[in-house]
Design an enzyme around this catalytic site. Structure first.
Site, PDB file in Angstrom:
ATOM      1  N   CYS A   1     -13.001 -29.401   4.696  1.00 49.05           N
ATOM      2  CA  CYS A   1     -12.011 -28.344   4.461  1.00 49.05           C
ATOM      3  C   CYS A   1     -10.622 -28.969   4.446  1.00 49.05           C
ATOM      4  O   CYS A   1     -10.298 -29.804   5.289  1.00 49.05           O
ATOM      5  CB  CYS A   1     -12.103 -27.275   5.547  1.00 49.05           C
ATOM      6  SG  CYS A   1     -10.793 -26.021   5.435  1.00 49.05           S
TER       7      CYS A   1
ATOM      8  N   HIS B   1      -6.830 -21.450   8.978  1.00 48.83           N
ATOM      9  CA  HIS B   1      -8.129 -21.852   8.435  1.00 48.83           C
ATOM     10  C   HIS B   1      -8.801 -20.691   7.709  1.00 48.83           C
ATOM     11  O   HIS B   1      -9.308 -20.851   6.596  1.00 48.83           O
ATOM     12  CB  HIS B   1      -9.057 -22.376   9.537  1.00 48.83           C
ATOM     13  CG  HIS B   1     -10.456 -22.584   9.032  1.00 48.83           C
ATOM     14  ND1 HIS B   1     -10.836 -23.720   8.351  1.00 48.83           N
ATOM     15  CD2 HIS B   1     -11.530 -21.757   9.019  1.00 48.83           C
ATOM     16  CE1 HIS B   1     -12.097 -23.600   7.962  1.00 48.83           C
ATOM     17  NE2 HIS B   1     -12.550 -22.421   8.358  1.00 48.83           N
TER      18      HIS B   1
ATOM     19  N   CYS C   1      -7.707 -27.326   4.791  1.00 49.12           N
ATOM     20  CA  CYS C   1      -6.684 -26.452   5.382  1.00 49.12           C
ATOM     21  C   CYS C   1      -5.876 -27.247   6.413  1.00 49.12           C
ATOM     22  O   CYS C   1      -6.309 -28.300   6.874  1.00 49.12           O
ATOM     23  CB  CYS C   1      -7.331 -25.215   6.013  1.00 49.12           C
ATOM     24  SG  CYS C   1      -7.861 -25.449   7.721  1.00 49.12           S
TER      25      CYS C   1
ATOM     26  N   GLN D   1     -11.047   8.129  -5.422  1.00 49.95           N
ATOM     27  CA  GLN D   1     -11.647   8.579  -4.171  1.00 49.95           C
ATOM     28  C   GLN D   1     -12.916   9.378  -4.490  1.00 49.95           C
ATOM     29  O   GLN D   1     -13.300   9.502  -5.651  1.00 49.95           O
ATOM     30  CB  GLN D   1     -10.649   9.445  -3.382  1.00 49.95           C
ATOM     31  CG  GLN D   1      -9.465   8.670  -2.810  1.00 49.95           C
ATOM     32  CD  GLN D   1      -9.818   7.807  -1.598  1.00 49.95           C
ATOM     33  OE1 GLN D   1     -10.980   7.766  -1.147  1.00 49.95           O
ATOM     34  NE2 GLN D   1      -8.825   7.079  -1.082  1.00 49.95           N
TER      35      GLN D   1
ATOM     36  N   CYS E   1      -7.983 -28.006   9.647  1.00 55.44           N
ATOM     37  CA  CYS E   1      -9.096 -28.954   9.522  1.00 55.44           C
ATOM     38  C   CYS E   1      -8.650 -30.363   9.156  1.00 55.44           C
ATOM     39  O   CYS E   1      -9.335 -31.331   9.470  1.00 55.44           O
ATOM     40  CB  CYS E   1     -10.100 -28.453   8.491  1.00 55.44           C
ATOM     41  SG  CYS E   1     -11.017 -27.015   9.083  1.00 55.44           S
TER      42      CYS E   1
ATOM     43  N   ASP F   1       0.862  -1.183   0.000  1.00 52.31           N
ATOM     44  CA  ASP F   1       0.000   0.000   0.000  1.00 52.31           C
ATOM     45  C   ASP F   1       0.900   1.235   0.000  1.00 52.31           C
ATOM     46  O   ASP F   1       2.128   1.125   0.012  1.00 52.31           O
ATOM     47  CB  ASP F   1      -0.971  -0.032   1.182  1.00 52.31           C
ATOM     48  CG  ASP F   1      -0.275   0.127   2.512  1.00 52.31           C
ATOM     49  OD1 ASP F   1       0.967   0.202   2.537  1.00 52.31           O
ATOM     50  OD2 ASP F   1      -0.962   0.171   3.542  1.00 52.31           O
ATOM     51  N   SER F   2       0.307   2.410  -0.004  1.00 52.09           N
ATOM     52  CA  SER F   2       1.100   3.624  -0.181  1.00 52.09           C
ATOM     53  C   SER F   2       1.581   4.196   1.146  1.00 52.09           C
ATOM     54  O   SER F   2       2.414   5.088   1.166  1.00 52.09           O
ATOM     55  CB  SER F   2       0.250   4.684  -0.864  1.00 52.09           C
ATOM     56  OG  SER F   2      -0.761   5.119   0.039  1.00 52.09           O
ATOM     57  N   GLY F   3       1.042   3.695   2.236  1.00 53.43           N
ATOM     58  CA  GLY F   3       1.313   4.306   3.529  1.00 53.43           C
ATOM     59  C   GLY F   3       0.278   5.364   3.876  1.00 53.43           C
ATOM     60  O   GLY F   3       0.137   5.744   5.040  1.00 53.43           O
ATOM     61  N   GLY F   4      -0.451   5.826   2.858  1.00 57.13           N
ATOM     62  CA  GLY F   4      -1.405   6.913   3.087  1.00 57.13           C
ATOM     63  C   GLY F   4      -2.460   6.575   4.135  1.00 57.13           C
ATOM     64  O   GLY F   4      -2.709   7.343   5.066  1.00 57.13           O
ATOM     65  N   PHE F   5      -3.046   5.397   4.009  1.00 60.50           N
ATOM     66  CA  PHE F   5      -4.126   5.029   4.920  1.00 60.50           C
ATOM     67  C   PHE F   5      -3.644   5.032   6.369  1.00 60.50           C
ATOM     68  O   PHE F   5      -4.324   5.545   7.259  1.00 60.50           O
ATOM     69  CB  PHE F   5      -4.689   3.649   4.553  1.00 60.50           C
ATOM     70  CG  PHE F   5      -5.859   3.240   5.391  1.00 60.50           C
ATOM     71  CD1 PHE F   5      -7.123   3.768   5.161  1.00 60.50           C
ATOM     72  CD2 PHE F   5      -5.710   2.343   6.448  1.00 60.50           C
ATOM     73  CE1 PHE F   5      -8.211   3.407   5.951  1.00 60.50           C
ATOM     74  CE2 PHE F   5      -6.789   1.979   7.242  1.00 60.50           C
ATOM     75  CZ  PHE F   5      -8.042   2.512   6.989  1.00 60.50           C
TER      76      PHE F   5
ATOM     77  N   ASP G   1      -8.381  -7.135  -0.475  1.00 58.59           N
ATOM     78  CA  ASP G   1      -7.553  -7.434   0.693  1.00 58.59           C
ATOM     79  C   ASP G   1      -8.345  -7.037   1.923  1.00 58.59           C
ATOM     80  O   ASP G   1      -9.196  -6.143   1.859  1.00 58.59           O
ATOM     81  CB  ASP G   1      -6.242  -6.634   0.690  1.00 58.59           C
ATOM     82  CG  ASP G   1      -6.449  -5.221   1.224  1.00 58.59           C
ATOM     83  OD1 ASP G   1      -6.971  -4.372   0.472  1.00 58.59           O
ATOM     84  OD2 ASP G   1      -6.128  -4.969   2.401  1.00 58.59           O
TER      85      ASP G   1
END
Lengths: 378, 378
Positions: A310, A341, A312, A195, A315, A90-94, A272
């Site tokens: 499942c 899981h 995983c 945005q 499981c 990510d950009s770091g902005g958030f 994500d």
């Protein structure tokens, strides 16, 4: 990068993406490894075992610790965490706008204090690109402002206009960095971010404007930050048609399985979210028939796996009763098994979505899943 | 159980043990999974990968939570934690005497309060056997008193005499339980425990007395609880010759790699200790050339594995620099990787010890290792 649209169903897209770090089949859920590790004691060997295609890492956290220059010197994020597949940063902005203290926003960028040691840090479009270039991720995100979802027009409009100016600076800096000798990944991709809060015309105008910039992909940002699900779906309904269909569309930070199904249906193919790992660490686990809280007394003697069938690592071997015991005893292993899981569940959900698109049966799958997911969940 | 002595070198023993839950090659280091899990997010799939032969679980902890009756009803510890190989359970005695509050020792047993909810619990020889029978471990340990290592004769002698009376009650109760229909493991083994502090004649007399009881194995207890290494080695020198050579000898709660090498040399073939997992959780890792503290700044850019050539899951893929970053960032994954490495190191050390005994070269190996282990360690 080569984005090949394999099929569509309504606005839903099924695509194959070729990157310098290998292929990505979309729709895809990226697994969030904030500081170059998935929280819950999950390593990259585990990620290979649970079908992770892309790991997402956080620029702000890695800039603060251990430092992007150090990661550059050690060969980039892929070498640092031993992960050969694609990485998105990510950009770091958030984080700057949500985590950091004492921030000051100017045209150049933002000044804030490190959450680790309090030292002042300045980050603008160029700084974000340089950090991400040092991290050498496959996909870098543009540095934007993420305004409060329900802010009014007088706040949103100038913010979005500045985000557009920042985006141009990001694109120029990224082009320059990709031409530098010292750059580890000279084919680093740049995704722009749309945005506009929940204001239709601002979202649409911005989508049109950034689409003309011929970036490698486009994200819809500033959602899942306080607005309702209906408002979010509405923004996708009006915005996504104005983003290029033949490029990745990424809905940042979203979300529940239901959110993902609805958003795939609206043309999104990258996702994500911290939900699977965060919920896992609290003993909340996903199944095709709703979520379970493994702290619940009713699982005390339940020798079934979290979900029958499942595949995983949790499981295939361990019972609800055992994992509940581990969680109650505050053993890290309980968290690890739940996170494994949940990430497997999300990755596998995307596999099912892709398979249904391949068969032209996504709509049917979506409604079946939306019904099932309600069964035991609150 | 069948104990086959393959070879000896001086007093050192190399043996093969057949149990109802499979073979054990000795000398062996048992990996400590206190509440049915190794601390550090390590599961039984991991244990198979790092060469664990026996998992040790703690009777007291499991009695308190989730409860031994529950584990019995779910099929015993092997089913509960999904581990098909041998398990040794301690008697609960050590925890009762070291962890629990407000204890009262009587001929019948000990009254104390649970560390979880404060409820009063009574445990004596019969209770310990019943709990361990419910847990259905491969090897149960006798319920003994572990007196302070340096207590004087007037404390030690009556304590050891009571431990002998308790041992007889343990053996009778175990025989009864192994004959019961409801018992999951009807071939559960019982090891007696030698006590006596650091007082030679009490240790020797007790060793002779319990050896006549024809138990399945014999532990030396009450060591590594405050006495010096030299005192511990002296106790082994005088005591082990009075325990049967053709049965397992187990030194409880010991210890460092150096302690293990010295104790193998004195006829011990079973070990357990929390050091590798506890040290791992604090970033202290073992190598053949001494311990490393991965928090040390000098590892910041060190892209080598913890130990070159090590085949553990951490060293095969991850660098000191990455693991140091994880530890500094308080990511669980850092602890997990260090614990996996340390347990592998201990298991592999025992493999090397066995190989050197097989070749008649243990003494040579021991002195080489004792020299090397000093190299970087404090």
């Amino acid at each position: 990068m080569k984005y090949t649209l394999i099929t569509t169903e309504g606005r839903a897209k099924r695509a194959h993406v070729e990157t310098v770090h290998g292929p990505i089949e979309t729709p895809v859920f990226m697994n969030v490894g904030t500081v170059a590790a998935i929280k819950g004691a999950v390593d990259t060997t585990d990620l290979e075992a649970i079908g992770t295609q892309v790991e997402l890492c956080n620029t702000y956290h890695l800039h603060v610790r251990p430092g992007d220059e150090l990661i550059h010197d050690l060969g980039g994020l892929q070498a640092f965490m031993s992960w050969k597949k694609p990485i998105l940063t990510d950009s770091g902005g958030f984080q700057v706008f949500s985590l950091a203290d004492i921030r000051k926003i100017r045209e150049e960028g933002v000044t804030f204090r490190s959450h680790v040691d309090g030292r002042p840090i300045f980050m603008g479009p160029e700084e974000s690109m340089r950090i991400q270039s040092n991290l050498a991720s496959t996909i870098a995100m543009a540095f934007d402002e993420c305004p409060p979802a329900l802010a009014d027009r007088s706040y949103i409009l100038p913010s979005v206009q500045r985000t557009t100016r920042w985006l141009k600076r990001c694109a120029e800096e990224m082009a320059r960095l990709n031409g530098e000798e010292r750059t580890s990944n000279k084919e680093q991709l740049l995704f722009g971010i749309n945005q506009g809060g929940v204001i239709d015309d601002i979202r649409i105008d911005h989508a049109k404007e950034i689409s003309e910039m011929e970036l490698d992909g486009y994200a819809v940002g500033g959602l899942a930050v306080g607005e309702s699900h209906e408002q979010m779906y509405h923004v996708l309904d009006v915005t996504v048609p104005h983003l290029p269909q033949n490029k990745p569309t990424y809905l940042m930070g979203v979300g529940t399985p239901e959110n993902i199904l609805e958003s795939v249906d609206r043309g999104i193919d990258f996702f994500d979210c911290v939900y699977p790992s965060r919920n896992g660490r609290h003993g909340h686990v996903y199944t095709h028939h709703g979520k379970l809280n493994l702290f619940n007394q009713k699982f005390e003697r339940d020798m079934r796996p979290i979900e029958e069938g499942c595949m995983c690592p949790a499981c295939r071997r361990f019972s609800r009763a055992y994992i509940r015991h581990l969680l109650k005893a505050k053993e890290m292993l309980g968290m690890r098994l739940c996170v494994l899981h949940n990430l497997y569940f999300y990755n596998h959900l995307m596999e099912e979505i892709r398979a249904s698109l391949d068969k032209g049966a996504f709509t049917e799958y979506k409604y079946k899943m939306l019904m099932q997911l309600k069964e035991e969940s609150e």
